[in-house]
Write a protein that holds these residues in place. Structure first.
Motif, short mmCIF file in Angstrom:
data_model
loop_
_atom_site.label_atom_id
_atom_site.label_comp_id
_atom_site.label_asym_id
_atom_site.label_seq_id
_atom_site.Cartn_x
_atom_site.Cartn_y
_atom_site.Cartn_z
N ILE A 42 0.83 -1.19 0.00
CA ILE A 42 0.00 0.00 0.00
C ILE A 42 0.87 1.24 0.00
CG2 ILE A 42 -1.91 -1.09 1.22
CD1 ILE A 42 -0.78 0.48 3.70
N ALA A 43 0.28 2.34 -0.33
CA ALA A 43 0.89 3.66 -0.18
C ALA A 43 2.36 3.67 -0.59
CB ALA A 43 0.73 4.15 1.24
N ASP A 44 2.62 3.61 -1.85
CA ASP A 44 3.97 3.66 -2.39
C ASP A 44 4.81 2.44 -2.05
OD1 ASP A 44 3.94 7.12 -1.57
OD2 ASP A 44 3.45 6.20 -3.49
N GLY A 45 4.17 1.32 -1.80
CA GLY A 45 4.88 0.05 -1.65
C GLY A 45 5.83 -0.04 -0.48
N GLY A 46 5.59 0.58 0.58
CA GLY A 46 6.48 0.45 1.72
C GLY A 46 6.16 1.43 2.81
N LYS A 47 5.03 2.06 2.73
CA LYS A 47 4.61 3.01 3.75
C LYS A 47 3.26 2.57 4.28
CE LYS A 47 7.55 6.53 2.35
NZ LYS A 47 8.81 6.29 2.94
N VAL A 48 3.00 2.96 5.50
CA VAL A 48 1.72 2.65 6.12
C VAL A 48 1.24 3.91 6.83
CG1 VAL A 48 3.13 1.26 7.67
CG2 VAL A 48 0.76 1.35 8.06
N TYR A 49 -0.06 4.04 6.94
CA TYR A 49 -0.64 5.21 7.60
C TYR A 49 -1.15 4.81 8.98
CZ TYR A 49 -0.32 7.37 3.07
OH TYR A 49 0.16 7.86 1.89
N LEU A 50 -0.73 5.58 9.97
CA LEU A 50 -1.15 5.36 11.35
C LEU A 50 -2.03 6.53 11.76
CD1 LEU A 50 2.33 4.35 12.76
CD2 LEU A 50 0.55 2.88 11.79
N HIS A 51 -3.08 6.23 12.50
CA HIS A 51 -4.05 7.27 12.87
C HIS A 51 -3.83 7.75 14.30
CE1 HIS A 51 -6.71 7.31 9.32
NE2 HIS A 51 -6.01 6.21 9.09
N TYR A 52 -3.69 9.07 14.42
CA TYR A 52 -3.47 9.74 15.70
C TYR A 52 -4.40 10.94 15.80
CZ TYR A 52 0.81 6.98 15.98
OH TYR A 52 1.70 5.94 16.03
N PHE A 53 -4.17 11.75 16.82
CA PHE A 53 -4.94 12.97 17.01
C PHE A 53 -3.99 14.14 17.03
CE2 PHE A 53 -7.31 9.50 18.74
CZ PHE A 53 -8.56 9.73 18.19
N LYS A 54 -4.50 15.29 16.60
CA LYS A 54 -3.71 16.52 16.65
C LYS A 54 -4.48 17.51 17.50
CE LYS A 54 -0.81 19.61 14.14
NZ LYS A 54 -0.13 19.90 12.91
N VAL A 65 -6.27 11.94 12.40
CA VAL A 65 -5.45 12.34 11.25
C VAL A 65 -4.45 11.22 11.05
CG1 VAL A 65 -5.72 14.83 11.53
CG2 VAL A 65 -3.84 13.66 12.67
N LYS A 66 -3.97 11.08 9.83
CA LYS A 66 -3.03 9.99 9.59
C LYS A 66 -1.63 10.52 9.33
CE LYS A 66 -4.69 9.36 4.87
NZ LYS A 66 -5.27 8.39 3.94
N LEU A 67 -0.68 9.78 9.86
CA LEU A 67 0.74 10.06 9.64
C LEU A 67 1.32 8.89 8.87
CD1 LEU A 67 1.81 11.30 13.18
CD2 LEU A 67 1.35 12.68 11.15
N GLU A 68 2.16 9.21 7.91
CA GLU A 68 2.80 8.18 7.09
C GLU A 68 4.07 7.73 7.77
OE1 GLU A 68 3.69 9.62 3.20
OE2 GLU A 68 4.38 7.68 2.52
N ARG A 69 4.25 6.42 7.82
CA ARG A 69 5.45 5.84 8.39
C ARG A 69 6.00 4.78 7.46
NH1 ARG A 69 5.64 5.64 14.17
NH2 ARG A 69 5.18 7.73 14.91
N PRO A 70 7.31 4.53 7.51
CA PRO A 70 7.87 3.42 6.74
C PRO A 70 7.35 2.10 7.30
CG PRO A 70 9.60 4.64 7.90
CD PRO A 70 8.30 5.27 8.25
N LEU A 71 7.20 1.14 6.44
CA LEU A 71 6.71 -0.18 6.82
C LEU A 71 7.85 -1.04 7.33
CD1 LEU A 71 4.23 -2.07 6.76
CD2 LEU A 71 4.94 -2.73 4.47
N ASP A 72 7.64 -1.68 8.46
CA ASP A 72 8.63 -2.62 9.01
C ASP A 72 8.49 -3.92 8.23
OD1 ASP A 72 10.12 -4.47 10.42
OD2 ASP A 72 9.55 -3.66 12.37
#
Length: 169
Positions: A42-54, A65-72
């Motif tokens: 998903i998301a550029d083949g190696g990133k994942v979106y995590l949902h947090y609050f701002k 809101v979602k923050l993009e993180r590299p996939l482990d």
């Protein structure tokens, strides 16, 4: 490093089951190349979106809101997303005003995905502290993080295997 937001250790390794029939409960989490079946990246083949609050929680406790993180790459995408979600935000993210309602010390124990239903089992720390809005917010973080995956249509959250007591205020 995390990228810009877009709207919307030594912990025990969780067990992952992603089959039409469940694996034995003692099945250990294995690297992605050994799990079956795999889903598309998903998301550029190696990133994942995590949902947090701002900022502070508003009247809508589930507005993440979602923050993009590299996939482990050691884990399947869904497990990697949840394991990362329950770990701490970076200092930079905290300075920028992001926060999680998921209590520190929460661990994913097991994740199964069977016929579109993702069942995420956490330790009892997930239920610790907070009122109704906090519990709604925790549920939103977990559900919204899992719903990005095409094989997840429904999310069931359990604590120590019990859905009835999970995230009750």
């Amino acid at each position: 490093t995390p990228s810009e937001e877009t709207k919307s250790d030594s912990t025990p390794a969780p067990v992952v089951e992603k089959k039409e029939t469940a694996a034995p409960p003692e099945a250990a989490l294995v690297p992605k190349e050994e799990t079956a079946p795999t889903v598309e990246k998903i998301a550029d083949g190696g990133k994942v979106y995590l949902h947090y609050f701002k900022g502070e929680l508003s009247n809508n406790c589930a507005s993440t809101v979602k923050l993009e993180r590299p996939l482990d790459a050691r884990y399947g995408e869904e497990v990697a997303a949840l394991v990362t979600l329950v770990t701490s935000l970076t200092d930079e993210e905290k300075v920028r005003g992001y926060h999680s309602e998921i209590p520190s010390g929460t661990h994913l124990r097991k994740l199964t995905i069977v016929k579109g239903v993702a069942t995420a089992d956490f330790n009892d720390t997930l239920n610790g502290g907070g009122g109704s809005c906090s519990m709604i917010a925790r549920r939103a973080q977990i559900e919204n993080t899992l719903f990005q995956f095409p094989d997840v249509e429904k999310v069931v959250i359990t604590v120590n295997g019990n859905a009835a007591t999970a995230l009750q205020p």
